[in-house]
Design a protein around this motif. Structure first.
Motif, PDB file in Angstrom:
ATOM      1  N   LEU A 229       7.513   3.446   5.192  1.00 45.98           N
ATOM      2  CA  LEU A 229       6.927   2.077   4.335  1.00 45.98           C
ATOM      3  C   LEU A 229       7.679   1.871   3.425  1.00 45.98           C
ATOM      4  N   ARG A 230       8.487   0.678   3.028  1.00 41.01           N
ATOM      5  CA  ARG A 230       9.232   0.583   1.805  1.00 41.01           C
ATOM      6  C   ARG A 230       8.614  -0.420   0.849  1.00 41.01           C
ATOM      7  N   ASN A 231       7.562  -1.148   1.185  1.00 39.85           N
ATOM      8  CA  ASN A 231       7.119  -2.091   0.347  1.00 39.85           C
ATOM      9  C   ASN A 231       5.637  -1.604  -0.023  1.00 39.85           C
ATOM     10  N   PHE A 232       5.334  -0.396  -0.248  1.00 40.44           N
ATOM     11  CA  PHE A 232       3.854   0.282  -0.230  1.00 40.44           C
ATOM     12  C   PHE A 232       3.605   0.350  -1.754  1.00 40.44           C
ATOM     13  N   THR A 453       6.901  -5.307   4.904  1.00 37.37           N
ATOM     14  CA  THR A 453       5.902  -6.209   4.628  1.00 37.37           C
ATOM     15  C   THR A 453       4.990  -5.372   3.387  1.00 37.37           C
ATOM     16  N   PRO A 454       4.291  -5.939   2.678  1.00 37.84           N
ATOM     17  CA  PRO A 454       3.594  -5.537   1.768  1.00 37.84           C
ATOM     18  C   PRO A 454       2.365  -4.745   2.175  1.00 37.84           C
ATOM     19  N   THR A 455       2.287  -3.415   1.858  1.00 37.41           N
ATOM     20  CA  THR A 455       1.116  -2.713   2.535  1.00 37.41           C
ATOM     21  C   THR A 455       0.723  -1.613   1.419  1.00 37.41           C
ATOM     22  N   ALA A 456      -0.677  -0.955   1.683  1.00 37.04           N
ATOM     23  CA  ALA A 456      -1.445  -0.253   0.807  1.00 37.04           C
ATOM     24  C   ALA A 456      -1.977   0.894   1.619  1.00 37.04           C
ATOM     25  N   LEU A 457      -3.214   1.374   1.288  1.00 34.30           N
ATOM     26  CA  LEU A 457      -3.451   2.736   1.794  1.00 34.30           C
ATOM     27  C   LEU A 457      -4.127   2.240   3.267  1.00 34.30           C
ATOM     28  N   LEU A 458      -4.727   1.221   3.230  1.00 25.56           N
ATOM     29  CA  LEU A 458      -5.349   0.900   4.498  1.00 25.56           C
ATOM     30  C   LEU A 458      -4.424   0.854   5.785  1.00 25.56           C
ATOM     31  N   ALA A 459      -3.111   0.434   5.361  1.00 27.19           N
ATOM     32  CA  ALA A 459      -2.086   0.483   6.438  1.00 27.19           C
ATOM     33  C   ALA A 459      -1.677   1.748   7.101  1.00 27.19           C
ATOM     34  N   LEU A 486       0.542  -3.701  11.183  1.00 28.63           N
ATOM     35  CA  LEU A 486       0.044  -2.994  10.087  1.00 28.63           C
ATOM     36  C   LEU A 486      -0.684  -3.900   8.980  1.00 28.63           C
ATOM     37  N   PRO A 487      -1.866  -3.657   8.682  1.00 28.33           N
ATOM     38  CA  PRO A 487      -2.642  -4.409   7.783  1.00 28.33           C
ATOM     39  C   PRO A 487      -1.846  -4.782   6.561  1.00 28.33           C
ATOM     40  N   GLN A 488      -1.584  -6.005   6.186  1.00 28.68           N
ATOM     41  CA  GLN A 488      -0.880  -6.261   4.736  1.00 28.68           C
ATOM     42  C   GLN A 488      -1.802  -6.391   3.535  1.00 28.68           C
ATOM     43  N   THR A 489      -1.353  -5.778   2.224  1.00 28.47           N
ATOM     44  CA  THR A 489      -2.438  -5.850   1.222  1.00 28.47           C
ATOM     45  C   THR A 489      -1.386  -6.334   0.080  1.00 28.47           C
ATOM     46  N   ASP A 490      -1.978  -7.495  -0.695  1.00 25.38           N
ATOM     47  CA  ASP A 490      -1.190  -7.896  -1.876  1.00 25.38           C
ATOM     48  C   ASP A 490      -1.104  -6.757  -2.825  1.00 25.38           C
TER      49      ASP A 490
END
Length: 525
Positions: A229-232, A453-459, A486-490
């Motif tokens: 995940l490169r945009n985490f 894509t922008p991701t966070a811990l939910l992903a 995977l879910p995206q997060t701002d």
């Protein structure tokens, strides 16, 4: 006004460089106090005595340093720092380039102070701050800014909003409102699927910017992961909140304040894994007493996880407070040896490491500077994780290994924060690599997949649920299906009193006083 005019010139220089903020009304009030003519000598002396602490306090208030209330609250922790580490931190505040410019400004002021009314120029300079701010607002409001279509946007896709304090605050609240109902619902694995372990390696102080700064962004371990995940966005820049966030990652992202309030039981990742049939375990390479990190972990596991502490592990270094830090490979390999003797078919491990934390000292090694120290420690850590992956593979057991950082180390620093300071959760601190590796019979390795894509811990939680439900060791490319959509997060990151939110290509910062300003991500290094 006398010398205080130079005080304002220096602050204006730092403000327009982006090194500090500038509260116009307070500075105008202080300028009036120092410039008002007084006839009696005792009044002038009294004013100077009062002006010195007021001027220092105002400079601190204008800076981007943590609020005094937070400093006082953490004073006990700071007192545990070693003397050498305190000296190192103090030295980081010195910027030779800025010092040279300020010296030149002082020389010019000394040459001109007796010829020109410096107080007048100082007040004019102060008034330029709101004037320039108004012009910038007009420039931004004219074209407006397209609101993103990602979850939590303040307006629908294609709409536009002006960047004002009110609109940015509304956008932030809309983000949290959209995150509140998001859930990952874990289900037990199929009865006929091959059992595997879930090993979560939670890493303190590892961000893309740190890796790039020390030239480790292409380390062999990062290339070994099956998924990257490169945009985490970690959403936090301190360890306690980061641990709470990862342990509650089955739910959408919350505000910082909500981390310390009761949350729904289904948010707890380890409890969800336990309900899906994974025996929960927990270990670390440190004692976790600083900042009561161990208390934050225990309170948010959601389940009575077994904490495996091996006092026989090798001490690799000592922390900034003198406490021992154990070798990552030694801790993990010893735990893995114990795990193989367990009757449980499936185990979930939460492992936390502080090997990369700022101020750690490798026994028997004297680094030239913090850059040199971090470079050596990050190589040690990544190599150790690579060796552990080899060990798991050699055992013949199946495992899904997830390396997820807490936050970065801020090794580089920027104009608003010195190296190592993480009060402002900047993108250099919160944008971090998350790597996933599948190990064991039945998984056919594929070329690395990258999620941009922008991701966070939910992903991360969703990915684990997808893998548990889809029998990844039954052949085929199950990882591709698990990683799809995977879910995206701002990108929204928050500390106790500071928020950073990505808006378009820029980052907007909400300061402790509630005002919003564009964050300058440039660095002098």
């Amino acid at each position: 006004m006398g010398f205080w005019s130079f005080y304002f010139f220096a602050k204006l220089l730092l403000y327009y460089r982006g090194d500090i903020g500038f509260h116009v009304l307070y500075n105008l009030g202080f300028a009036a106090l120092t410039a008002w003519p007084l006839q009696r000598r005792w009044l002038r002396v009294t004013r100077q005595v009062l002006a010195v602490p007021l001027g220092i306090s105002l400079l601190y208030y204008d800076s981007f340093l943590p609020p005094i209330r937070r400093v006082l609250a953490t004073a006990g922790d700071v007192m545990t720092f070693s003397g050498a580490y305190l000296l190192e931190l103090a030295a980081r505040f010195f910027n030779p380039h800025v010092a040279l410019v300020l010296a030149a400004l002082l020389l010019a002021w000394l040459l001109l102070a007796h010829r020109l009314r410096m107080a007048t120029f100082a007040i004019i300079g102060i008034l330029t701050v709101p004037a320039v701010g108004a012009l910038q607002q007009l420039r931004v409001a004219a074209p407006a800014v397209a609101a993103s279509g990602a979850p939590g946007a303040a307006a629908a896709a294609g709409a536009s909003v002006a960047l004002t304090d009110a609109s940015l605050s509304e956008r932030l609240q809309a983000f949290y409102a959209s995150e509140a109902p998001r859930r990952v619902r874990f289900t037990p694995p199929p009865a006929d699927s091959a059992a595997f372990d879930v090993l979560i390696v939670h890493v303190c102080s590892l961000a893309w910017d740190d890796l790039q700064y020390v030239g480790a962004q292409d380390h062999a371990l990062l290339k070994r992961f099956d998924l990257l995940l490169r945009n985490f966005n970690t959403a936090a820049s301190y360890s306690g909140p980061a641990a709470i966030r990862v342990l509650r990652s089955a739910c959408g992202q919350t505000s910082h304040a909500a981390l310390y309030k009761p949350d729904p039981p289904e948010c707890h990742l380890l409890a969800d894994l336990a309900a899906a049939g994974f025996e929960p375990h927990w270990t670390m390479n440190h004692d976790g007493h600083f900042g009561d990190f161990v208390g934050d972990v225990r309170a948010n596991l959601g389940v009575a996880a077994r904490q495996d502490v091996d006092p026989g592990a090798r001490v690799a270094m000592h922390a900034f407070d003198g406490s021992p830090i154990y070798d990552d490979y030694d801790v993990l390999s010893r735990w893995w040896q114990k795990r193989q003797a367990l009757p449980a078919a499936r185990v979930a491990l939460f492992y936390n490491t502080v090997t990369l934390h700022d101020g750690n000292r490798i026994d028997g090694y004297r680094p030239a500077n913090s850059h040199d120290s971090y470079q050596r420690r990050v190589t040690m850590f990544l190599d150790d994780v690579g060796r552990f992956l080899d060990l798991v593979a050699q055992s013949g057991r199946r495992a899904v290994v997830v390396m997820v950082p807490e936050h970065g180390a801020a090794v580089r620093g920027d104009r608003m924060q010195i190296s190592g300071l993480r009060e402002i959760p900047t993108p250099a601190i919160t944008l971090a690599p998350v790597g996933v590796k599948l190990i064991g019979p039945g998984y056919a390795a594929q070329p690395q997949r990258a999620v941009e894509t922008p991701t966070a811990l939910l992903a991360v939680a969703q990915l684990l649920e997808n893998l548990i439900a889809d029998a990844p060791f039954a052949g085929g490319d199950a990882l591709a299906a698990a990683a799809a959509n995977l879910p995206q997060t701002d990108a929204v990151s928050e500390n106790e009193q500071t928020v950073l939110m990505r808006v378009g290509s820029d980052y907007q910062m909400r300061t402790p006083d509630g005002a919003w300003t564009r964050y300058d991500t440039r660095s002098d290094q």
